[in-house]
Design an enzyme around this catalytic site. Sequence first.
Site, short mmCIF file in Angstrom:
data_model
loop_
_atom_site.label_atom_id
_atom_site.label_comp_id
_atom_site.label_asym_id
_atom_site.label_seq_id
_atom_site.Cartn_x
_atom_site.Cartn_y
_atom_site.Cartn_z
N MET A 1 -0.77 -3.38 -7.95
CA MET A 1 -0.20 -3.40 -6.61
C MET A 1 -0.57 -4.69 -5.90
SD MET A 1 0.08 0.44 -5.11
CE MET A 1 -1.64 0.69 -4.71
N GLY A 2 -0.96 -5.70 -6.67
CA GLY A 2 -1.28 -6.99 -6.07
C GLY A 2 -2.66 -7.03 -5.46
N ALA A 3 -2.89 -8.03 -4.59
CA ALA A 3 -4.22 -8.30 -4.04
C ALA A 3 -5.21 -8.37 -5.19
CB ALA A 3 -4.62 -7.23 -3.02
N LEU A 4 -4.88 -9.20 -6.17
CA LEU A 4 -5.59 -9.21 -7.45
C LEU A 4 -7.00 -9.77 -7.33
CD1 LEU A 4 -2.71 -10.44 -9.79
CD2 LEU A 4 -3.26 -8.11 -9.08
N HIS A 5 -7.89 -9.20 -8.15
CA HIS A 5 -9.27 -9.63 -8.21
C HIS A 5 -9.68 -9.74 -9.68
CE1 HIS A 5 -9.99 -5.42 -9.07
NE2 HIS A 5 -9.50 -5.07 -7.90
N HIS B 1 -8.54 -7.00 -12.14
CA HIS B 1 -7.18 -7.16 -12.64
C HIS B 1 -7.12 -8.29 -13.67
CE1 HIS B 1 -6.32 -5.53 -8.47
NE2 HIS B 1 -5.63 -4.70 -9.22
N GLN C 1 3.52 6.46 -3.70
CA GLN C 1 2.22 7.05 -4.03
C GLN C 1 1.26 7.07 -2.86
OE1 GLN C 1 1.45 3.90 -7.09
NE2 GLN C 1 -0.65 3.92 -6.30
N LEU D 1 -15.16 -3.66 -8.16
CA LEU D 1 -14.11 -4.50 -7.58
C LEU D 1 -12.90 -3.64 -7.22
CD1 LEU D 1 -14.25 -7.68 -9.84
CD2 LEU D 1 -15.09 -7.40 -7.51
N ARG E 1 -9.12 -2.94 -2.05
CA ARG E 1 -9.49 -2.42 -0.73
C ARG E 1 -10.76 -3.08 -0.20
NH1 ARG E 1 -6.58 2.38 0.37
NH2 ARG E 1 -5.41 3.11 -1.43
#
Length: 287
Positions: free
Chosen positions: A30-34, A37, A61, A192, A195
Amino acid sequence: MQIITTKADLERCIQACKAKGQTIGLVPTMGALHEGHASLVRKCVSENNITVVSVFVNPTQFNNKEDLAKYPRSLERDAELLNSIGANFVFAPTPEEMYSADEMNNTFRFDFGGLDQVMEGKMRPGHFNGVVQVVSRLFYLVKPDRAYFGEKDFQQLAIIHFMAERSELAGTFGNLQIIGCPIVREQSGLALSSRNERLSADEKQTALAISRTLFESLNWAKQPGATVANVQQRVIDTINAVPGLEVEYYEIVDQSTLLPTDTFNHAIGCVTVYCGPVRLIDNIKYN
Protein backbone atom coordinates in the site's frame (compact mmCIF):
# COMPACT_ATOMS: atom_id res chain seq x y z
CA MET A 1 11.54 0.61 -14.33
CA GLN A 2 8.08 1.42 -15.64
CA ILE A 3 5.17 2.88 -13.66
CA ILE A 4 1.82 1.53 -14.85
CA THR A 5 -1.53 3.01 -13.85
CA THR A 6 -4.10 0.98 -15.83
CA LYS A 7 -5.09 -2.67 -15.78
CA ALA A 8 -4.95 -2.84 -19.59
CA ASP A 9 -1.35 -1.62 -19.73
CA LEU A 10 -0.37 -4.00 -16.94
CA GLU A 11 -1.88 -6.99 -18.71
CA ARG A 12 -0.08 -6.07 -21.94
CA CYS A 13 3.26 -5.95 -20.12
CA ILE A 14 2.58 -9.25 -18.35
CA GLN A 15 1.61 -10.97 -21.61
CA ALA A 16 4.87 -9.79 -23.20
CA CYS A 17 6.90 -11.17 -20.29
CA LYS A 18 5.04 -14.48 -20.31
CA ALA A 19 5.61 -14.79 -24.06
CA LYS A 20 9.35 -14.67 -23.38
CA GLY A 21 9.07 -17.41 -20.76
CA GLN A 22 10.03 -15.05 -17.95
CA THR A 23 9.08 -15.82 -14.35
CA ILE A 24 7.14 -13.12 -12.55
CA GLY A 25 7.17 -12.20 -8.87
CA LEU A 26 4.63 -9.90 -7.21
CA VAL A 27 4.99 -7.80 -4.07
CA PRO A 28 1.62 -6.25 -3.11
CA THR A 29 1.98 -3.05 -1.03
CA MET A 30 0.00 0.00 0.00
CA GLY A 31 3.01 2.25 -0.48
CA ALA A 32 4.81 4.39 2.11
CA LEU A 33 7.58 1.85 1.61
CA HIS A 34 10.25 1.10 4.19
CA GLU A 35 13.09 -1.40 4.58
CA GLY A 36 10.61 -4.16 5.38
CA HIS A 37 9.02 -3.76 1.95
CA ALA A 38 12.46 -3.41 0.39
CA SER A 39 13.48 -6.79 1.82
CA LEU A 40 10.48 -8.40 0.11
CA VAL A 41 11.32 -6.74 -3.19
CA ARG A 42 14.99 -7.76 -3.02
CA LYS A 43 13.98 -11.38 -2.41
CA CYS A 44 11.53 -11.20 -5.29
CA VAL A 45 14.18 -9.74 -7.60
CA SER A 46 16.61 -12.51 -6.63
CA GLU A 47 14.11 -15.29 -7.38
CA ASN A 48 12.31 -14.08 -10.53
CA ASN A 49 13.07 -12.62 -13.95
CA ILE A 50 10.48 -9.87 -13.53
CA THR A 51 9.38 -8.11 -10.34
CA VAL A 52 6.03 -6.31 -10.15
CA VAL A 53 5.27 -4.15 -7.12
CA SER A 54 1.76 -2.83 -6.58
CA VAL A 55 1.41 0.50 -4.77
CA PHE A 56 -2.27 0.87 -3.97
CA VAL A 57 -3.98 2.08 -0.81
CA ASN A 58 -6.94 -0.29 -0.97
CA PRO A 59 -10.10 1.47 0.27
CA THR A 60 -12.13 -1.74 0.63
CA GLN A 61 -9.99 -3.08 3.49
CA PHE A 62 -10.41 -0.01 5.68
CA ASN A 63 -13.41 -0.11 8.01
CA ASN A 64 -12.27 3.23 9.46
CA LYS A 65 -12.54 6.03 6.88
CA GLU A 66 -10.38 8.35 8.99
CA ASP A 67 -7.61 5.73 9.01
CA LEU A 68 -7.88 5.49 5.21
CA ALA A 69 -7.61 9.26 4.84
CA LYS A 70 -4.54 9.43 7.09
CA TYR A 71 -2.68 6.50 5.55
CA PRO A 72 0.66 7.88 4.25
CA ARG A 73 1.08 8.18 0.49
CA SER A 74 4.44 8.83 -1.20
CA LEU A 75 4.47 7.36 -4.72
CA GLU A 76 7.41 9.44 -6.00
CA ARG A 77 9.63 8.41 -3.09
CA ASP A 78 8.42 4.80 -3.32
CA ALA A 79 9.26 4.68 -7.03
CA GLU A 80 12.79 5.94 -6.39
CA LEU A 81 13.37 3.19 -3.84
CA LEU A 82 11.90 0.48 -6.05
CA ASN A 83 13.96 1.58 -9.04
CA SER A 84 17.13 1.46 -6.93
CA ILE A 85 16.57 -2.15 -5.83
CA GLY A 86 15.65 -3.64 -9.18
CA ALA A 87 11.86 -3.68 -9.57
CA ASN A 88 10.72 -3.81 -13.18
CA PHE A 89 7.14 -2.57 -12.94
CA VAL A 90 5.20 -0.51 -10.41
CA PHE A 91 1.43 -0.85 -10.66
CA ALA A 92 -0.15 2.24 -9.11
CA PRO A 93 -3.83 2.42 -10.09
CA THR A 94 -6.55 4.68 -8.73
CA PRO A 95 -9.47 3.08 -6.85
CA GLU A 96 -11.67 3.88 -9.84
CA GLU A 97 -9.28 1.98 -12.12
CA MET A 98 -9.07 -0.98 -9.78
CA TYR A 99 -12.78 -1.36 -9.00
CA SER A 100 -16.12 -0.69 -10.60
CA ALA A 101 -18.59 1.48 -8.67
CA ASP A 102 -20.55 -1.66 -7.80
CA GLU A 103 -17.43 -3.34 -6.39
CA MET A 104 -16.63 -0.26 -4.33
CA ASN A 105 -20.10 -0.07 -2.83
CA ASN A 106 -20.81 -3.74 -2.14
CA THR A 107 -18.92 -5.96 0.28
CA PHE A 108 -16.79 -8.68 -1.30
CA ARG A 109 -17.71 -12.06 0.21
CA PHE A 110 -15.24 -14.86 0.83
CA ASP A 111 -15.22 -18.05 2.93
CA PHE A 112 -12.11 -17.83 5.12
CA GLY A 113 -12.56 -21.21 6.76
CA GLY A 114 -12.81 -19.46 10.12
CA LEU A 115 -9.44 -17.70 9.89
CA ASP A 116 -11.19 -14.32 9.95
CA GLN A 117 -13.09 -14.89 13.20
CA VAL A 118 -10.23 -14.01 15.55
CA MET A 119 -7.84 -11.13 16.24
CA GLU A 120 -7.82 -8.64 13.33
CA GLY A 121 -10.95 -10.11 11.78
CA LYS A 122 -12.81 -9.77 15.06
CA MET A 123 -11.66 -6.20 15.64
CA ARG A 124 -11.96 -4.99 12.02
CA PRO A 125 -15.13 -6.44 10.47
CA GLY A 126 -14.83 -6.67 6.69
CA HIS A 127 -11.09 -5.97 6.67
CA PHE A 128 -10.03 -9.33 5.28
CA ASN A 129 -12.81 -9.31 2.69
CA GLY A 130 -11.14 -6.19 1.30
CA VAL A 131 -7.67 -7.77 1.54
CA VAL A 132 -8.75 -10.85 -0.41
CA GLN A 133 -10.63 -8.69 -2.91
CA VAL A 134 -7.54 -6.68 -3.84
CA VAL A 135 -4.99 -9.51 -3.62
CA SER A 136 -7.09 -11.87 -5.74
CA ARG A 137 -7.52 -9.05 -8.29
CA LEU A 138 -3.76 -8.55 -8.39
CA PHE A 139 -3.21 -12.29 -8.82
CA TYR A 140 -5.61 -12.32 -11.77
CA LEU A 141 -3.90 -9.33 -13.40
CA VAL A 142 -0.25 -10.22 -12.79
CA LYS A 143 -0.48 -14.04 -12.89
CA PRO A 144 2.67 -14.29 -10.77
CA ASP A 145 4.74 -17.40 -10.21
CA ARG A 146 5.51 -16.19 -6.68
CA ALA A 147 4.00 -13.55 -4.38
CA TYR A 148 5.75 -12.11 -1.34
CA PHE A 149 4.21 -11.02 1.98
CA GLY A 150 5.67 -9.98 5.32
CA GLU A 151 5.11 -12.07 8.44
CA LYS A 152 4.34 -8.96 10.52
CA ASP A 153 0.79 -9.29 9.17
CA PHE A 154 0.71 -12.94 10.22
CA GLN A 155 -3.06 -13.42 10.11
CA GLN A 156 -3.19 -11.81 6.67
CA LEU A 157 -0.45 -14.16 5.47
CA ALA A 158 -2.40 -17.18 6.76
CA ILE A 159 -5.49 -16.00 4.90
CA ILE A 160 -3.54 -15.43 1.66
CA HIS A 161 -2.15 -18.97 1.96
CA PHE A 162 -5.69 -20.26 2.42
CA MET A 163 -6.98 -18.31 -0.57
CA ALA A 164 -4.18 -19.50 -2.86
CA GLU A 165 -4.00 -23.12 -1.73
CA ARG A 166 -7.27 -24.32 -0.23
CA SER A 167 -10.15 -22.07 -1.25
CA GLU A 168 -12.51 -22.03 -4.21
CA LEU A 169 -10.10 -19.57 -5.87
CA ALA A 170 -7.07 -21.85 -5.57
CA GLY A 171 -7.33 -23.49 -9.00
CA THR A 172 -7.42 -20.11 -10.71
CA PHE A 173 -3.90 -19.19 -9.67
CA GLY A 174 -2.09 -22.26 -11.02
CA ASN A 175 1.14 -23.16 -9.22
CA LEU A 176 1.45 -19.82 -7.47
CA GLN A 177 3.81 -19.91 -4.49
CA ILE A 178 3.09 -17.67 -1.50
CA ILE A 179 6.37 -16.65 0.14
CA GLY A 180 6.30 -15.40 3.74
CA CYS A 181 9.24 -13.22 4.78
CA PRO A 182 10.46 -12.45 8.32
CA ILE A 183 9.62 -9.24 10.18
CA VAL A 184 12.18 -6.49 9.64
CA ARG A 185 12.88 -4.40 12.71
CA GLU A 186 14.72 -1.21 13.49
CA GLN A 187 17.88 -1.70 15.54
CA SER A 188 15.77 -0.74 18.56
CA GLY A 189 13.48 -3.72 17.94
CA LEU A 190 10.46 -1.75 16.71
CA ALA A 191 8.78 -3.56 13.83
CA LEU A 192 8.95 -1.50 10.66
CA SER A 193 5.55 -0.24 9.54
CA SER A 194 4.24 2.46 7.24
CA ARG A 195 2.16 3.62 10.20
CA ASN A 196 5.37 4.47 12.08
CA GLU A 197 5.48 7.63 9.95
CA ARG A 198 2.51 8.88 11.96
CA LEU A 199 4.34 8.52 15.29
CA SER A 200 5.96 11.52 16.93
CA ALA A 201 9.53 11.13 18.17
CA ASP A 202 8.26 10.59 21.72
CA GLU A 203 5.61 8.10 20.60
CA LYS A 204 8.21 6.15 18.69
CA GLN A 205 10.25 5.78 21.88
CA THR A 206 7.13 4.73 23.76
CA ALA A 207 6.29 2.13 21.11
CA LEU A 208 9.56 0.31 21.79
CA ALA A 209 7.87 -1.26 24.82
CA ILE A 210 5.79 -3.40 22.45
CA SER A 211 8.62 -5.42 20.92
CA ARG A 212 10.60 -5.34 24.16
CA THR A 213 7.71 -6.98 26.00
CA LEU A 214 7.19 -9.59 23.29
CA PHE A 215 10.85 -10.60 23.41
CA GLU A 216 10.74 -10.72 27.21
CA SER A 217 7.72 -13.02 26.99
CA LEU A 218 9.91 -15.69 25.36
CA ASN A 219 11.73 -15.98 28.69
CA TRP A 220 8.49 -15.86 30.68
CA ALA A 221 7.21 -18.82 28.67
CA LYS A 222 10.25 -20.88 29.72
CA GLN A 223 9.81 -20.33 33.43
CA PRO A 224 8.67 -23.32 35.54
CA GLY A 225 4.89 -23.48 35.69
CA ALA A 226 4.37 -20.90 32.95
CA THR A 227 1.03 -21.17 31.17
CA VAL A 228 -0.19 -19.61 27.95
CA ALA A 229 -2.94 -17.76 29.82
CA ASN A 230 -0.53 -16.30 32.38
CA VAL A 231 2.03 -15.18 29.79
CA GLN A 232 -0.72 -13.69 27.64
CA GLN A 233 -2.07 -11.65 30.54
CA ARG A 234 1.42 -10.59 31.63
CA VAL A 235 2.15 -9.21 28.16
CA ILE A 236 -1.10 -7.25 28.20
CA ASP A 237 -0.52 -5.87 31.70
CA THR A 238 3.11 -4.93 30.97
CA ILE A 239 2.30 -2.99 27.81
CA ASN A 240 -0.77 -1.33 29.32
CA ALA A 241 1.38 -0.13 32.21
CA VAL A 242 3.31 2.10 29.78
CA PRO A 243 1.72 5.57 29.55
CA GLY A 244 0.52 6.19 25.99
CA LEU A 245 0.05 2.52 25.07
CA GLU A 246 -3.21 0.56 25.09
CA VAL A 247 -3.48 -3.09 24.04
CA GLU A 248 -6.42 -3.87 21.79
CA TYR A 249 -5.68 -7.59 21.95
CA TYR A 250 -2.86 -10.02 22.59
CA GLU A 251 -3.59 -13.60 21.56
CA ILE A 252 -1.33 -16.63 21.70
CA VAL A 253 -2.59 -18.97 18.99
CA ASP A 254 -1.56 -21.96 16.92
CA GLN A 255 0.48 -20.82 13.91
CA SER A 256 -1.50 -22.98 11.48
CA THR A 257 -5.09 -22.62 12.66
CA LEU A 258 -4.90 -19.22 14.43
CA LEU A 259 -7.06 -20.79 17.14
CA PRO A 260 -6.28 -20.32 20.85
CA THR A 261 -3.83 -22.86 22.19
CA ASP A 262 -2.82 -24.01 25.67
CA THR A 263 0.72 -24.93 24.64
CA PHE A 264 3.69 -22.88 23.45
CA ASN A 265 4.50 -25.57 20.88
CA HIS A 266 3.99 -24.10 17.36
CA ALA A 267 2.47 -20.99 18.96
CA ILE A 268 2.62 -17.36 17.94
CA GLY A 269 1.67 -14.31 19.96
CA CYS A 270 -0.06 -11.58 17.97
CA VAL A 271 -0.61 -8.10 19.39
CA THR A 272 -2.30 -4.88 18.38
CA VAL A 273 -1.51 -1.79 20.41
CA TYR A 274 -2.64 1.82 20.16
CA CYS A 275 0.25 4.23 20.59
CA GLY A 276 -1.67 7.46 20.91
CA PRO A 277 -4.01 7.38 17.89
CA VAL A 278 -1.77 5.06 15.83
CA ARG A 279 -2.66 1.38 15.65
CA LEU A 280 0.45 -0.86 15.57
CA ILE A 281 0.74 -4.64 15.14
CA ASP A 282 3.53 -7.07 15.94
CA ASN A 283 4.01 -10.76 16.73
CA ILE A 284 6.45 -13.24 18.23
CA LYS A 285 6.91 -16.96 17.61
CA TYR A 286 7.42 -19.06 20.72
CA ASN A 287 9.29 -21.82 18.86
